[in-house]
Scaffold this motif. Structure first.
Motif, mmCIF file in Angstrom:
data_model
loop_
_atom_site.group_PDB
_atom_site.id
_atom_site.type_symbol
_atom_site.label_atom_id
_atom_site.label_comp_id
_atom_site.label_asym_id
_atom_site.label_seq_id
_atom_site.Cartn_x
_atom_site.Cartn_y
_atom_site.Cartn_z
ATOM 1 N N GLU A 158 48.584 73.004 89.013
ATOM 2 C CA GLU A 158 48.223 73.742 90.250
ATOM 3 C C GLU A 158 46.742 74.383 89.918
ATOM 4 O OE1 GLU A 158 49.303 77.905 92.453
ATOM 5 O OE2 GLU A 158 50.655 77.097 91.060
ATOM 6 N N LEU A 159 46.207 74.881 88.832
ATOM 7 C CA LEU A 159 44.942 75.222 88.603
ATOM 8 C C LEU A 159 43.907 74.150 88.295
ATOM 9 C CD1 LEU A 159 45.632 78.307 86.002
ATOM 10 C CD2 LEU A 159 45.042 78.359 88.221
ATOM 11 N N GLY A 160 44.224 72.983 88.067
ATOM 12 C CA GLY A 160 43.406 71.826 88.045
ATOM 13 C C GLY A 160 42.837 71.479 86.735
ATOM 14 N N ILE A 161 43.548 72.148 85.650
ATOM 15 C CA ILE A 161 43.228 71.784 84.291
ATOM 16 C C ILE A 161 43.531 70.542 83.755
ATOM 17 C CG2 ILE A 161 43.905 72.502 81.809
ATOM 18 C CD1 ILE A 161 44.680 75.296 82.833
ATOM 19 N N GLY A 162 42.363 69.587 83.480
ATOM 20 C CA GLY A 162 42.463 68.226 83.568
ATOM 21 C C GLY A 162 42.906 67.736 82.446
ATOM 22 N N ALA A 163 43.123 68.201 81.311
ATOM 23 C CA ALA A 163 43.575 67.660 79.901
ATOM 24 C C ALA A 163 44.601 68.690 79.077
ATOM 25 C CB ALA A 163 42.492 67.464 79.039
ATOM 26 N N VAL A 164 45.506 67.985 78.650
ATOM 27 C CA VAL A 164 46.560 68.877 77.706
ATOM 28 C C VAL A 164 46.875 67.798 76.409
ATOM 29 C CG1 VAL A 164 48.884 69.295 77.753
ATOM 30 C CG2 VAL A 164 47.784 69.699 79.873
ATOM 31 N N THR A 165 46.831 68.578 75.530
ATOM 32 C CA THR A 165 47.118 68.062 74.055
ATOM 33 C C THR A 165 48.663 68.690 73.758
ATOM 34 O OG1 THR A 165 44.963 67.506 73.409
ATOM 35 C CG2 THR A 165 46.549 67.896 71.833
ATOM 36 N N LEU A 166 49.364 68.019 73.238
ATOM 37 C CA LEU A 166 50.552 68.645 72.606
ATOM 38 C C LEU A 166 50.359 68.467 71.084
ATOM 39 C CD1 LEU A 166 53.418 66.924 74.862
ATOM 40 C CD2 LEU A 166 52.264 68.974 75.028
ATOM 41 N N ALA A 167 49.867 69.655 70.517
ATOM 42 C CA ALA A 167 49.603 69.612 69.224
ATOM 43 C C ALA A 167 49.173 70.932 68.545
ATOM 44 C CB ALA A 167 48.629 68.429 68.614
ATOM 45 N N SER A 168 49.165 71.367 67.562
ATOM 46 C CA SER A 168 48.346 72.514 67.123
ATOM 47 C C SER A 168 48.701 72.746 65.529
ATOM 48 C CB SER A 168 48.515 73.511 67.913
ATOM 49 O OG SER A 168 47.508 74.728 67.464
ATOM 50 N N ARG A 169 49.313 73.761 65.231
ATOM 51 C CA ARG A 169 49.777 74.199 63.838
ATOM 52 C C ARG A 169 50.876 73.348 63.175
ATOM 53 N NH1 ARG A 169 50.742 80.567 64.576
ATOM 54 N NH2 ARG A 169 52.030 79.592 66.168
ATOM 55 N N GLY A 170 51.505 72.627 63.854
ATOM 56 C CA GLY A 170 53.105 72.024 63.489
ATOM 57 C C GLY A 170 52.934 70.682 63.837
ATOM 58 N N GLU A 171 54.015 69.960 63.473
ATOM 59 C CA GLU A 171 54.191 68.395 63.857
ATOM 60 C C GLU A 171 55.138 68.469 65.250
ATOM 61 O OE1 GLU A 171 54.687 64.633 64.784
ATOM 62 O OE2 GLU A 171 53.290 65.371 63.288
ATOM 63 N N PRO A 172 54.215 68.005 66.187
ATOM 64 C CA PRO A 172 54.891 68.076 67.617
ATOM 65 C C PRO A 172 56.119 67.211 67.838
ATOM 66 C CG PRO A 172 52.324 67.814 67.517
ATOM 67 C CD PRO A 172 52.805 67.617 66.332
ATOM 68 N N THR A 173 56.553 66.169 67.085
ATOM 69 C CA THR A 173 57.556 65.241 67.247
ATOM 70 C C THR A 173 58.869 65.776 66.681
ATOM 71 O OG1 THR A 173 57.006 63.876 65.294
ATOM 72 C CG2 THR A 173 55.952 63.121 67.320
ATOM 73 N N MET A 174 58.624 67.130 66.028
ATOM 74 C CA MET A 174 59.683 67.787 65.776
ATOM 75 C C MET A 174 60.495 68.494 66.823
ATOM 76 S SD MET A 174 58.519 69.359 61.909
ATOM 77 C CE MET A 174 60.018 70.291 61.733
ATOM 78 N N HIS A 175 60.038 68.619 67.958
ATOM 79 C CA HIS A 175 60.539 69.231 68.947
ATOM 80 C C HIS A 175 61.699 68.392 69.648
ATOM 81 C CE1 HIS A 175 61.217 71.252 72.819
ATOM 82 N NE2 HIS A 175 60.379 72.295 72.403
ATOM 83 N N PRO A 176 62.844 68.751 69.605
ATOM 84 C CA PRO A 176 63.959 68.168 70.299
ATOM 85 C C PRO A 176 63.765 67.506 71.826
ATOM 86 C CG PRO A 176 64.669 70.311 70.228
ATOM 87 C CD PRO A 176 63.235 70.258 69.439
#
Length: 387
Positions: A158-176
């Motif tokens: 809605e705000l027009g934020i153009g980019a999203v990354t799924l990552a940071s301190r941990g391993e993203p693929t561990m999310h179920p």
């Protein structure tokens, strides 16, 4: 990638570097096909009433080039966008990101959002803060709730934020629900770039297909060596042969089922012992990826125990061009501050826009601009300069 387009880009390059299996070019010039998309749709583009968009159109119309640099992969993505208005919106997002990073401009919303699906990791790499035993326990460990994630993505769109990354301190693929996360972001009209990082230990066939079906722009795979013993010394807990098989599977699925995919597979490593044979590393991982990069180890992973650097007064662009959101909603300047000394809000309590324009974050920016970075910990001892 279209070979003719690649040749055009090579001839128009302002600066370039080559890493392993792929090339990134930073360019302002455009090929004729690209320019024609704009010249033939001026009336349509005028409907997008944004002053930064108008500057882009004017530059292309008068100079046949962009007024800011973008990478080869970004240009490749542009060629996949068939709607000229959507293309202009994407370029406007890239332009604002460029201005935020280089000129320290504050826009109403962060151009870029990094969301942490999981703070935990299955590996214990010596150059990572996951070896900090004061971090790998509550309250720092957890996974993002689905309703918080979807609310964040809806608000970002809605705000027009153009980019999203799924990552940071941990391993993203561990999310179920990692695959569902990718799919959910891909449905949003105003989020143009979806990126993710992984150590590739959990990659499976279903996940690989979802990555390509969700049009992930860049998947960054963390790997630090091309030999089993050295790799497993650095990626503690990983099985080298399994990771190689997983990355090869990802590459093969794209080649077989998604030949027109926009997804860039990038392998990124750290030359921890400063003796890595870079050419062998690039050659090995270049077989399974589009781009290979290697960085030197830096004083970052144990940030809080680093010695303050009195000479580092460079303003960090992260305060202007991105927002990190942890699994529990805490907003942070970056993951070098992995225990949130400098957290400046929580999306469970307020909106992204309000937090981005908060007095606390404004104070951080002013201190960086006024050579007072040393008054902020861990900014005073961070080993990276993003300027």
């Amino acid at each position: 990638m279209d070979e003719e387009f690649k040749e055009n880009m090579i001839s128009n390059t302002t600066t370039s570097y080559k890493l392993g299996g792929g090339q990134n070019f930073i360019s302002k010039k455009l090929d004729e096909e690209f320019i024609s998309v704009f010249s033939e749709n001026i009336d349509t583009l005028d409907s997008f009433n944004d002053p930064f968009a108008r500057k882009i159109v004017k530059s292309i119309d008068e100079n046949r080039r962009l007024n800011f640099p973008i990478s080869n992969h970004e240009l490749f993505f542009c060629r996949s966008v068939r709607d000229p208005l959507r293309l202009l919106k994407y370029l406007t997002f890239r332009y604002k990101f460029y201005l935020a990073s280089t000129e320290k401009r504050v826009f109403d919303v962060p151009p870029y959002l990094l969301i942490e699906p999981v703070s935990a990791c299955n590996l214990r790499c010596p150059m990572c803060f996951q070896v900090d035993k004061t971090f790998t326990r509550k309250p720092f460990m957890g996974i993002m709730k689905w309703n918080l994630f979807t609310r964040l993505i809806d608000e970002a769109d809605e705000l027009g934020i153009g980019a999203v990354t799924l990552a940071s301190r941990g391993e993203p693929t561990m999310h179920p629900r990692y695959c569902e996360m990718l799919s959910y972001v891909s449905t949003k009209e105003n989020i143009f770039e979806l990126k993710s990082n992984t150590n590739a230990t959990f990659l499976n066939e279903k996940m690989c297909h979802q990555i390509f079906e969700s049009d992930v722009n860049t998947l960054v795979i963390s790997a630090d060596h091309y030999e089993k013993d050295h790799y497993e010394e650095l990626r503690k807990g990983a099985d080298f042969e399994k990771v190689v098989r997983n990355v090869a599977m990802l590459h093969n699925i794209r080649e077989k089922h998604y030949p027109d995919s926009i997804t860039e597979i990038r392998v990124s490593g750290v030359d921890f012992h400063k003796n890595l044979d870079i050419q062998k590393f690039e050659k090995f991982w270049g077989n399974y990826s589009d781009n290979v990069s290697v960085g030197l180890p830096i004083e970052r992973w144990d940030t809080y125990n680093n010695k303050p650097d009195k000479d580092n007064n460079t303003p960090c662009s992260f305060l202007w061009d991105r927002m990190y959101v942890w699994f529990d909603g805490i907003c942070n300047p970056c993951d070098a501050d992995y225990k949130s000394y400098l957290s400046y809000g929580n999306v469970n309590d307020d909106s992204i826009k309000n937090i981005w324009n908060s007095s606390k974050l404004s104070e951080f920016r002013q201190k960086h601009l006024n050579n007072q970075r040393k008054s902020l910990t861990p900014c005073d001892r961070c080993g990276i300069e993003f300027c």
